[in-house]
Design an enzyme around this catalytic site. Sequence first.
Site, PDB file in Angstrom:
ATOM      1  N   GLU A 189      -1.411 -22.315 -77.747  1.00 26.55           N
ATOM      2  CA  GLU A 189      -2.503 -21.597 -78.392  1.00 26.55           C
ATOM      3  C   GLU A 189      -2.370 -20.131 -78.001  1.00 26.55           C
ATOM      4  OE1 GLU A 189      -2.747 -22.844 -75.434  1.00 26.55           O
ATOM      5  OE2 GLU A 189      -3.527 -21.078 -74.386  1.00 26.55           O
ATOM      6  N   LYS A 246       1.576 -13.002 -68.984  1.00 27.58           N
ATOM      7  CA  LYS A 246       1.663 -14.325 -69.608  1.00 27.58           C
ATOM      8  C   LYS A 246       3.067 -14.919 -69.545  1.00 27.58           C
ATOM      9  CE  LYS A 246      -2.667 -14.532 -71.046  1.00 27.58           C
ATOM     10  NZ  LYS A 246      -3.594 -15.575 -70.598  1.00 27.58           N
ATOM     11  N   SER A 261      -2.991  -6.397 -65.898  1.00 31.01           N
ATOM     12  CA  SER A 261      -2.362  -7.607 -66.445  1.00 31.01           C
ATOM     13  C   SER A 261      -1.501  -7.350 -67.683  1.00 31.01           C
ATOM     14  CB  SER A 261      -3.433  -8.644 -66.768  1.00 31.01           C
ATOM     15  OG  SER A 261      -4.414  -8.090 -67.627  1.00 31.01           O
TER      16      SER A 261
HETATM   17  C1  LIG Z   1      -3.154  -8.553 -70.935  1.00 34.00           C
HETATM   18  C2  LIG Z   1      -4.033  -9.742 -70.715  1.00 34.00           C
HETATM   19  N1  LIG Z   1      -4.802  -9.789 -69.622  1.00 34.00           N
HETATM   20  C3  LIG Z   1      -5.619 -10.814 -69.383  1.00 34.00           C
HETATM   21  C4  LIG Z   1      -5.738 -11.872 -70.267  1.00 34.00           C
HETATM   22  C5  LIG Z   1      -6.727 -12.940 -69.963  1.00 34.00           C
HETATM   23  O1  LIG Z   1      -6.173 -14.173 -69.599  1.00 34.00           O
HETATM   24  P1  LIG Z   1      -6.220 -14.687 -68.126  1.00 34.00           P
HETATM   25  O2  LIG Z   1      -7.615 -14.664 -67.643  1.00 34.00           O
HETATM   26  O3  LIG Z   1      -5.693 -16.076 -68.231  1.00 34.00           O
HETATM   27  O4  LIG Z   1      -5.342 -13.842 -67.301  1.00 34.00           O
HETATM   28  C6  LIG Z   1      -4.946 -11.875 -71.425  1.00 34.00           C
HETATM   29  C7  LIG Z   1      -5.027 -12.981 -72.377  1.00 34.00           C
HETATM   30  O5  LIG Z   1      -4.487 -13.005 -73.432  1.00 34.00           O
HETATM   31  C8  LIG Z   1      -4.078 -10.783 -71.646  1.00 34.00           C
HETATM   32  O6  LIG Z   1      -3.308 -10.731 -72.744  1.00 34.00           O
END
Ligand SMILES: Cc1ncc(COP(=O)(O)O)c(C=O)c1O
Lengths: 263, 396
Positions: free
Chosen positions: B110, B88, B377
């Site tokens: 948000e 993020k 992620s």
């Molecule tokens: C670690 C992590 N992965 C994935 C996401 C999902 O968001 P996005 O689909 O925008 O990557 C989030 C959302 O808060 C997150 O904190």
Amino acid sequence: MTKKLVTQAIVQCNEQGDKAFVPYIMAGDGGLQTLKKTILFLQEAGATAIEVGIPFSDPVADGDVIQQAGERALAEGITLRKIMTELASFKEEVQIPLVIMTYLNPVLSYGLQSIAADCEASGVYGLIVPDLPLEESGLLKEALKNSEVALIQLVSLTSPAERIEAIAKAAEGFIYAVTVNGITGVRSSFTEGLEGHLERLKAASSVPVLAGFGISTPEHVRTLGGLADGVIVGSAIVTALHEGEYEKVRTLINASKNQLTNS
Amino acid sequence: MTTETKGRYGKFGGQFVPETLMTALQELETAYEEAQQDPAFSKELDYYLKEFVGRETPLFFAERLTKHAGGAKIYLKREDLNHTGAHKINNSLGQALLAIRMGKKKIVAETGAGQHGVATATACALLGLECVVFMGKEDIRRQELNVFRMELLGTKVVSVDKGSGTLKDAVNEALRYWVSNVEDTHYILGSALGPHPFPQIVRDFQRVIGDETRKQIVEHEGRLPDAVVACIGGGSNAIGMFHPFVDDQDVKLYGVEAAGSGISTGKHAAAIAGKQEGVLHGAYMYVLQDEDGFIQEAHSISAGLDYPAVGPEHCHLADIKRVQYDSVTDQQALEAVQLLSRVEGIIPALESAHAVYYAVQLAKEMKEDELLVICLSGRGDKDMQTVRDALGGQSI
Ligand SMILES: Cc1ncc(COP(=O)(O)O)c(C=O)c1O
């Protein structure tokens, strides 16, 4: 003679020396059975037209009062479809035009093929869709093309001159001049530049200009009504109706009468 | 590959917002185009990504996970190693720098899991911006420590108890706040969602994930991967990972939605699987909704995937079948949290664990000389309470 009914109602009202007064109600706040009673009351009290709000799960343009009314209506199981059917059932008793205010998704889900005909059958001659700016309005405009139903656009204080011109040129029914930067809800004051803004809007537009958002007292109705062709009053009406304060509603409406001297 | 006329991805996307925001969106579009052309902007962003975030993040060969799956060679793109613990921050920093360019000193955002909120609070602290974050009441409960983190970073966190009290309601409130404060405030949207130009801006700032991966896999293996897997909330980590590979037809792309308690139970967050189109938060997308067009609540054990729609570019990539979208349940994600922790010593975020579970199944069906990359992620620190409660102490 298409899409003129809402415009005519406002023009006629202005010709009689009054400003237009369009109350906003949350359809089904208090139950579906209250809708007829509320509409007939507002008609008798002197409303020029009525904006019938459809509750939505995600009302991003609305402040607390209308959000809460929407939640009450949702809890009653109110939907666009139910409102259309209900309105059609007492159409003969309603002489003023109704305008539906709904977010786009319920309309898409209702079906663009049937929306125009169903509106006409329910005495609805205008649609206000707060999350449908001019650039995205093509699809719905097309769906309403050969009908009496006007697609009413909003103009905001942040809209630059060229944008105002483009919106005014495409305008149907009336122009909804948003009088605050923000969402619906009661306000105590308005910005300084409002007078010039409304003046420019009126000059650019071939349909009437109604001021709305934040208008909540007879004083507001008089001053803002004086700057435009009329007013839309939402949260203050919703609250008064919810609390059964019908006299408050009459006082607000009466403030729009015999007003043309200022303009 | 994707068509981008006026913020459209095929038929998806657009700008379905109140008129008051149209001018702000057009300003943002112009400011962003100028920034893209200004080498000083990317230089500044690159500086912070390297020196502050700690990029580039490793592409780690997960040897024991590979052995465990018994198929393709699995690599992990370690976005969990970023400062603040997830991808993020890539977007938050980029947009905060953009806000400064636009002369806006206040930020609204948000957050769902709290990761985007923490990342944005961090970027604002770093760059001296004022920040307010809206967060659903339910999410505040699930991610208590992230609320404290944001507050420690000087951000004001506002609880949203409307609707389901989760991410979609937090976006509603953030949008309302932005409409009311549009003249001096920039909205840092946290996923590849919302009205144009947000999906594009967020994708571009997250693209660094895919760009690095492309370069790194060639360094490790001398070629591009055969498969890339990422989880989908709104879709930002996935689109950032996928985008540099979209034109490479031999690289198969897999997006993993949250199936919650299972698609058939109706308690899930898999909007693409739901196949219903509609408008939410300014864009035309696949959206979970009922037959009257009311948006439905999403359900997932992972707060970051708990959103009833998927960003417009993913919807288009699903339509043209360039990316395959599937889903993984809460239970499966929990299994993957335990698996990755034990075999690799990496505790993944619950969101990322969805991708891990799916990738392990996929790897089993692939050949040993094939290459699979998982976008990891985020890290799991924020989820420890949730995971412990869900496991009822059983795994420890
Ligand atoms: C670690 C992590 N992965 C994935 C996401 C999902 O968001 P996005 O689909 O925008 O990557 C989030 C959302 O808060 C997150 O904190």
